[in-house]
Design a protein around this motif. Structure first.
Motif, PDB file in Angstrom:
ATOM      1  N   GLU A 116      -1.127  -4.736   4.550  1.00 15.36           N
ATOM      2  CA  GLU A 116      -2.308  -5.462   5.015  1.00 15.36           C
ATOM      3  C   GLU A 116      -2.282  -6.890   4.473  1.00 15.36           C
ATOM      4  N   ALA A 146      -5.844  -4.336  -4.339  1.00  9.15           N
ATOM      5  CA  ALA A 146      -4.681  -3.848  -3.597  1.00  9.15           C
ATOM      6  C   ALA A 146      -3.378  -4.279  -4.272  1.00  9.15           C
ATOM      7  N   LYS A 176      -9.567   0.631   0.863  1.00 12.51           N
ATOM      8  CA  LYS A 176      -8.595   1.345   1.704  1.00 12.51           C
ATOM      9  C   LYS A 176      -7.834   2.359   0.847  1.00 12.51           C
ATOM     10  N   THR A 177      -7.787   3.603   1.307  1.00 15.96           N
ATOM     11  CA  THR A 177      -7.038   4.635   0.590  1.00 15.96           C
ATOM     12  C   THR A 177      -5.925   5.149   1.496  1.00 15.96           C
ATOM     13  N   CYS A 178      -4.705   4.950   1.081  1.00 12.99           N
ATOM     14  CA  CYS A 178      -3.549   5.393   1.855  1.00 12.99           C
ATOM     15  C   CYS A 178      -2.343   5.425   0.927  1.00 12.99           C
ATOM     16  N   THR A 186     -10.457  -4.111  -2.076  1.00 14.99           N
ATOM     17  CA  THR A 186     -10.415  -3.213  -0.927  1.00 14.99           C
ATOM     18  C   THR A 186     -10.920  -1.828  -1.313  1.00 14.99           C
ATOM     19  N   HIS A 205     -10.985   8.013  -3.006  1.00 10.15           N
ATOM     20  CA  HIS A 205     -10.720   9.150  -2.129  1.00 10.15           C
ATOM     21  C   HIS A 205     -11.646  10.318  -2.503  1.00 10.15           C
ATOM     22  N   LEU A 210       1.631   0.441   6.515  1.00 12.96           N
ATOM     23  CA  LEU A 210       0.316   0.451   5.866  1.00 12.96           C
ATOM     24  C   LEU A 210      -0.035  -0.900   5.242  1.00 12.96           C
ATOM     25  N   PHE A 247       0.793  -1.235   0.000  1.00  9.08           N
ATOM     26  CA  PHE A 247       0.000   0.000   0.000  1.00  9.08           C
ATOM     27  C   PHE A 247       0.821   1.278   0.000  1.00  9.08           C
TER      28      PHE A 247
END
Length: 160
Positions: free
Chosen positions: A91, A143, A107-109, A105, A123, A89, A48
């Motif tokens: 996963e 991801a 997930k935003t990072c 996913t 985002h 970060l 990530f």
């Protein structure tokens, strides 16, 4: 690695390092980056935050390798060792009943300049939803594909 790349580009511009020599070194480092991320993905782990800033290079005089003759440089190129760092970060993803990793996913990072377009879209949708636009839909992304996108951005930054 980020600082090394910056210095290498300065050396190329100043004429002290040839572009061909730099490409040999870049190819070696990028191959190690790809192998490291592939190893993580084989264990169902997504980083990530793949970026040049999160790659460490061992204490080897890469400048001398770039000034060696091509044959000598190829022999000494194995001295370059790259390590992936900053797994804060990262996963671990679950596998389904067939043993396939489910990479989906929302997930935003990670660093903004490295994000894949799908992550940037999520985002943006989340920002719209925060402002009361309830008809915005979040679509999951892979991801693993994001990590591969970040590898491509890293390669671009190294070569350009």
């Amino acid at each position: 690695l980020f600082e090394f790349v910056r210095r290498a580009h300065e050396g190329i511009c100043a004429g002290s390092v040839s572009i061909v020599a730099w490409h040999r070194v870049a190819r070696r480092m990028f191959k190690q980056m790809v192998n490291g991320i592939a190893c993580m993905h084989s264990q169902s782990v997504a980083h990530f935050d793949v970026s040049l800033e999160n790659m460490l290079i061992n204490d080897v005089n890469v400048w001398s390798l770039m000034k060696d003759s091509p044959d000598e440089a190829d022999e000494n190129m194995n001295a370059i060792q790259l390590k992936i760092c900053d797994l804060g970060l990262a996963e671990v993803f679950a596998k389904d009943q067939h043993g396939c990793t489910q990479w989906s996913t929302i997930k935003t990072c990670g660093k903004r300049n490295y994000k894949c377009p799908e992550m940037s879209a999520i985002h943006h949708v989340k920002a719209l939803a925060a402002h009361g636009l309830h008809n915005a839909t979040v679509v999951p992304f892979s991801a693993a594909a994001n990590d591969v996108w970040c590898l491509g951005v890293s390669l671009f930054m190294v070569l350009v």
